[in-house]
Enzyme design. Structure first.
Site, PDB file in Angstrom:
ATOM      1  NE  ARG A   1       7.461-121.375  57.102  1.00 15.76           N
ATOM      2  CZ  ARG A   1       6.835-120.300  56.183  1.00 15.76           C
ATOM      3  NH1 ARG A   1       7.466-119.636  55.869  1.00 15.76           N
ATOM      4  NH2 ARG A   1       5.720-119.862  56.890  1.00 15.76           N
TER       5      ARG A   1
ATOM      6  CE  LYS B   1      -9.738-121.616  43.747  1.00 17.49           C
ATOM      7  NZ  LYS B   1     -10.614-121.509  44.735  1.00 17.49           N
TER       8      LYS B   1
ATOM      9  CG  HIS C   1     -12.620-128.786  44.781  1.00 18.01           C
ATOM     10  ND1 HIS C   1     -11.397-127.600  45.212  1.00 18.01           N
ATOM     11  CD2 HIS C   1     -13.579-129.368  45.452  1.00 18.01           C
ATOM     12  CE1 HIS C   1     -12.842-127.193  45.515  1.00 18.01           C
ATOM     13  NE2 HIS C   1     -13.524-128.310  45.689  1.00 18.01           N
TER      14      HIS C   1
ATOM     15  CE  LYS D   1     -17.158-129.764  44.237  1.00 19.10           C
ATOM     16  NZ  LYS D   1     -17.116-130.587  46.010  1.00 19.10           N
TER      17      LYS D   1
ATOM     18  CD  GLU E   1     -18.566-122.245  49.302  1.00 23.15           C
ATOM     19  OE1 GLU E   1     -17.568-122.407  50.073  1.00 23.15           O
ATOM     20  OE2 GLU E   1     -18.052-121.105  49.190  1.00 23.15           O
TER      21      GLU E   1
ATOM     22  CG  ASP F   1     -12.117-117.915  46.770  1.00 26.85           C
ATOM     23  OD1 ASP F   1     -11.034-118.574  46.706  1.00 26.85           O
ATOM     24  OD2 ASP F   1     -13.555-118.680  47.569  1.00 26.85           O
TER      25      ASP F   1
ATOM     26  CG  HIS G   1     -14.359-123.860  41.721  1.00 29.74           C
ATOM     27  ND1 HIS G   1     -13.158-125.041  41.861  1.00 29.74           N
ATOM     28  CD2 HIS G   1     -14.234-123.440  43.338  1.00 29.74           C
ATOM     29  CE1 HIS G   1     -12.292-124.875  42.893  1.00 29.74           C
ATOM     30  NE2 HIS G   1     -12.953-123.799  43.992  1.00 29.74           N
TER      31      HIS G   1
ATOM     32  CE  LYS H   1     -16.317-117.684  50.381  1.00 29.75           C
ATOM     33  NZ  LYS H   1     -16.315-119.538  50.444  1.00 29.75           N
TER      34      LYS H   1
END
Ligand code: BG6
Length: 489
Positions: A51, A150, A180, A184, A218, A237, A242, A336
């Site tokens: 935008r 996603k 993704h 890998k 993570e 998520d 994944h 996480k």
């Protein structure tokens, strides 16, 4: 290592969301590195679109800064950067009104390429409208393809509605749903190892494998994405996409050929063989967690501000109902703010069926075959050997390490990022490492009842310390059966 780069055909790539985080962090650096490797044809063009009303020059400056930030400095020769930036152009586009699309169409119409790819690096709620607008602006030509990131929907119903909207404009063979993790290097190596080596297949089943652990841990928190995260949680998520994709590649039967339809067919069979988990067994088969402040690190609730309901950690005991995996639990966990960044798939084998050594030789623990995805990519086999030297037969564990970066003579950062592979697969028209519509649907079909089960049972996330190993409940999930998670290191 032999480096082989097969140049791709000339293409026009439009990155919608071209000024955003994904474009800056991943897409522009990935395209730059492929250009550096000599893979992009001289007349390939890349258009940024968003935008923001900026000029082509301003966009090239933005891209230049992104390269400086996200590409190792040693790769940034002035000539290579200049060549890459010369491929870039920019058009301001607003999908809400369609403004800017005619100008983009005009720019592309100047010597258009046969291959035209639209990368929708925009919020998912814009996917449907974006596709309609692209069609209305006459941008969708034969040879056009669209890339979507996603999350593909929020649940099974919304994913179906989204798939219908995108499918109304693009044929399934032109839709590239990116996960993704499939790009890998180690994930692809999992398939090479399984299907190109005779020694593994006879062991790859319930007779020899005790259980499988798939971990994506993570250290980062929700990184300013609190509002998004509160809507999705770790299950939508990470698990729906994944982790389930990793599970599919680990568990699937050999495909007829390493090509899109055969690989998708086999992955789909795995997803359809997952034992459903619903309200009756969510408490027994799943654990939700949420990090709390610890050692000066803020908790999730502090980061999102009150009303923090989402899980930032989830563990699931999955079961695949087929002959190969009958009775073998697949333990999935992701979280996480855990103690280390570590992603791996570990096949834990059954202990040796008969121990011929004297008791003082020590135990012979289970073999583990480990595919490490992050932070360093490697395949490792944990075996039991004789402790070297005199002193009789004593057993100890050793790790056979096929560490890609050192053993294959690769330096730091030499393994291609997942996006390098995947973006060029889009150009090549190879959907093998992408997700088909029915896979996404089957994944939601399994995940939805888990999320609904939590709501029905009122199961709130169990708190765990930021920087720790995750909630105690996750430990109990394995301990109760005499197993243990592998360490997060
Ligand atoms: C993304 C998730 O898909 O994957 C993020 O939305 C997560 O929450 C990321 O951090 C992890 O990717 P990687 O490649 O860093 O393991």
């Amino acid at each position: 290592m032999t480096k082989r780069t097969i140049p791709v055909a000339p293409f026009d790539l439009v990155i919608f969301g071209g000024t955003g985080d994904l474009a800056r962090r991943k897409l522009l650096p990935a395209l730059f590195r492929r250009d550096l490797a000599g893979q992009l044809p001289p007349d390939a063009r890349i258009f940024g679109a968003a935008r923001r009303d900026i000029s082509g020059d301003e966009y090239r400056l933005l891209a230049d800064q992104a390269l400086l930030e996200f590409v190792p400095v040693g790769e940034l020769s002035a000539a290579a950067v200049a060549r890459f930036l010369a491929r870039l152009d920019y058009r301001a586009v607003d999908f809400a009104t369609g403004a800017g699309l005619p100008a983009l169409a005009d720019a592309i119409a100047v010597s258009p390429r046969d291959i035209r790819a639209f990368y929708l690096a925009v919020a998912p709620d814009q996917f449907a409208r974006a596709c309609t607008q692209l069609a209305q602006a006459g941008l969708v030509a034969p040879g056009s393809r669209v890339v979507v990131e996603k999350p593909f929907g929020h649940d099974r119903a919304s994913a179906a509605a989204l798939a219908d909207a995108v499918g109304a404009v693009f044929d399934e063979r032109a839709i590239y749903r990116i996960d993704h993790y499939l790009g890998k290097e180690t994930v692809q190596n999992l398939m090479a190892l399984r299907f190109a080596n005779e020694i593994f297949e006879p062991l790859w089943n319930a007779r020899h494998v005790d259980h499988v652990q798939i971990t994506v841990a993570e250290t980062i928190g929700v990184e300013g994405r609190g509002a998004y995260y509160e809507q999705v949680g770790a299950t939508r998520d990470m698990v729906q996409n994944h982790l389930l994709q990793l599970l599919c590649l680990t568990a699937m039967e050999p495909p007829v050929a390493f090509e899109a339809a055969s690989v998708h067919d086999e992955k789909l069979k795995v997803l359809r063989s997952l034992r459903p988990i619903g309200a009756a067994d969510v408490a027994a088969c799943t654990v939700r967690g949420q990090y709390r402040a610890h050692n000066g690190v803020p908790g999730y609730a502090d980061e999102v501000g009150g009303g923090a309901h989402a899980e930032t950690f989830v563990a699931v005991q999955a079961q695949i109902l087929n002959g190969r995996w009958s009775g073998v639990p697949f333990f999935l966990r992701t979280g996480k703010r855990l103690r280390a960044r570590m992603s791996e798939i570990a096949l834990v084998f059954r202990p040796a069926s008969f121990h011929v050594f004297a008791p003082n030789a020590g135990p012979a623990p289970s073999n583990v075959l480990r595919f490490r995805l992050q932070p360093d990519e490697a395949v490792q086999q944990v075996i039991t050997i004789k402790d070297p030297g005199p002193g009789g037969m004593r057993l100890r564990q050793a790790v056979l390490d096929l560490s890609f970066s050192s053993d294959l003579g690769l330096g730091d950062g030499e393994l291609p990022d997942a996006y390098e592979r995947l973006v060029l697969d889009v150009v090549r028209g190879d959907q093998t490492l992408f997700m088909r519509r029915d896979e996404v649907d089957a994944a939601w079909k399994w995940v939805d009842p888990i999320i609904e089960g939590w709501a029905e049972r009122g199961l709130m996330p169990e708190l765990y310390d930021a920087g720790g190993r995750g909630p105690d409940g996750a430990m109990r999930l394995l301990h109760r059966e005499g197993r243990a998670w592998r360490d997060i290191v």
